[in-house]
Design an enzyme around this catalytic site. Sequence first.
Site, PDB file in Angstrom:
ATOM      1  N   ASP A  89       0.793  -1.185   0.003  1.00 37.88           N
ATOM      2  CA  ASP A  89      -0.047  -0.079  -0.158  1.00 37.88           C
ATOM      3  C   ASP A  89       0.947   1.218   0.017  1.00 37.88           C
ATOM      4  O   ASP A  89       0.410   2.198  -0.600  1.00 37.88           O
ATOM      5  CB  ASP A  89      -0.907   0.061   1.134  1.00 37.88           C
ATOM      6  CG  ASP A  89      -1.727  -1.533   1.109  1.00 37.88           C
ATOM      7  OD1 ASP A  89      -2.619  -1.466   0.182  1.00 37.88           O
ATOM      8  OD2 ASP A  89      -1.799  -2.105   1.996  1.00 37.88           O
ATOM      9  N   GLY A 102      -5.643  -5.200   2.168  1.00 41.40           N
ATOM     10  CA  GLY A 102      -6.776  -6.322   1.968  1.00 41.40           C
ATOM     11  C   GLY A 102      -6.695  -7.170   3.112  1.00 41.40           C
ATOM     12  O   GLY A 102      -7.333  -8.256   3.168  1.00 41.40           O
ATOM     13  N   GLU A 108       1.043 -12.407   4.911  1.00 39.59           N
ATOM     14  CA  GLU A 108       1.922 -12.013   4.219  1.00 39.59           C
ATOM     15  C   GLU A 108       3.232 -11.858   4.724  1.00 39.59           C
ATOM     16  O   GLU A 108       4.143 -12.245   4.091  1.00 39.59           O
ATOM     17  CB  GLU A 108       1.306 -10.712   3.707  1.00 39.59           C
ATOM     18  CG  GLU A 108       0.327 -10.751   2.668  1.00 39.59           C
ATOM     19  CD  GLU A 108      -0.254  -9.383   2.286  1.00 39.59           C
ATOM     20  OE1 GLU A 108      -1.062  -9.304   1.378  1.00 39.59           O
ATOM     21  OE2 GLU A 108      -0.161  -8.621   2.990  1.00 39.59           O
TER      22      GLU A 108
HETATM   23  C1  5RP Z   1      -3.203  -6.887   1.186  1.00 37.31           C
HETATM   24  C2  5RP Z   1      -1.945  -6.072   0.640  1.00 37.31           C
HETATM   25  C3  5RP Z   1      -1.794  -5.833  -0.637  1.00 37.31           C
HETATM   26  O1  5RP Z   1      -0.571  -6.213  -1.206  1.00 37.31           O
HETATM   27  C4  5RP Z   1      -2.051  -4.266  -0.907  1.00 37.31           C
HETATM   28  O2  5RP Z   1      -3.246  -3.844  -0.030  1.00 37.31           O
HETATM   29  C5  5RP Z   1      -1.836  -3.744  -2.132  1.00 37.31           C
HETATM   30  O3  5RP Z   1      -2.996  -3.972  -2.918  1.00 37.31           O
HETATM   31  P1  5RP Z   1      -3.220  -3.656  -4.339  1.00 37.31           P
HETATM   32  O4  5RP Z   1      -2.352  -4.421  -5.159  1.00 37.31           O
HETATM   33  O5  5RP Z   1      -4.741  -4.045  -4.689  1.00 37.31           O
HETATM   34  O6  5RP Z   1      -3.101  -2.170  -4.413  1.00 37.31           O
HETATM   35  O7  5RP Z   1      -1.196  -5.961   1.390  1.00 37.31           O
HETATM   36  O8  5RP Z   1      -3.287  -7.152   2.528  1.00 37.31           O
END
Ligand code: 5RP
Length: 237
Positions: A89, A102, A108
């Site tokens: 993010d 997410g 992760e």
């Molecule tokens: C989920 C994450 C994602 O990798 C992060 O939110 C980026 O998402 P996107 O590629 O849809 O922008 O950390 O927990």
Amino acid sequence: MDSQTQMKQVVADAAIKNVKNGMILGLGSGSTAALMIKSLADEIRLGKLQNIRAVATSFQAEVLALQLNIPLIDLASVSQIDLAIDGADEVDPGFNLIKGGGACHVREKLVASKADQLLIVVDETKLVQNLNQSFPLPVEVLPNAWKQVQEMISEMNGRSSLRMATKKAGPIVTDQGNLILDVLFNDGIKNPKEIEMTINNIPGVLENGLFVGLTDKVLVGKIENNTPVAYSPSRAS
Ligand code: 5RP
């Protein structure tokens, strides 16, 4: 395809060039990682990549990998992951990250910590000078601890809110059955390692979305002369 999706697609495809036959991969979560998983599945289907096995970082990644016939293995069954590829993010110049948009940052981080290499794929809107100036830090908390954790974070000058679900009444529930507090500090986060450790030390916190010192390489997507291109910035020391 809108320009942000084009930037995500170009880094998703570029990321797969780092994958070699026989690797155990960590499959990230979010929309950019989902494009990467689809590119990976195409390469496997065409026979360009062989003997790949993967560990999913979320229910989302697991479902996608199953649908696309990518062989999955359990995190507990591997002692080491060759390469984890994931989105973010926010990415600062030292490659510290905020993740968890997410709500998948617990698994992760487990996968990233077990990986020999962590490759982050982002579009250029994710690059920031200082973390948490605008994107809130996700903190996963046990359901009956959220109020107590919120009070402790408030004592650290952090404003937090319970992340609410869409198309479901009440808060979102993580893959682990917990809740998410999204936290903004008054001046952002200038000392990510200290904040990561301090928040994780609050009783009732499972994990927060600060990833410090884990990233080996970042691939950034941008639009240049109307064409999406991927580049790899150097880490600031
Ligand atoms: C989920 C994450 C994602 O990798 C992060 O939110 C980026 O998402 P996107 O590629 O849809 O922008 O950390 O927990």
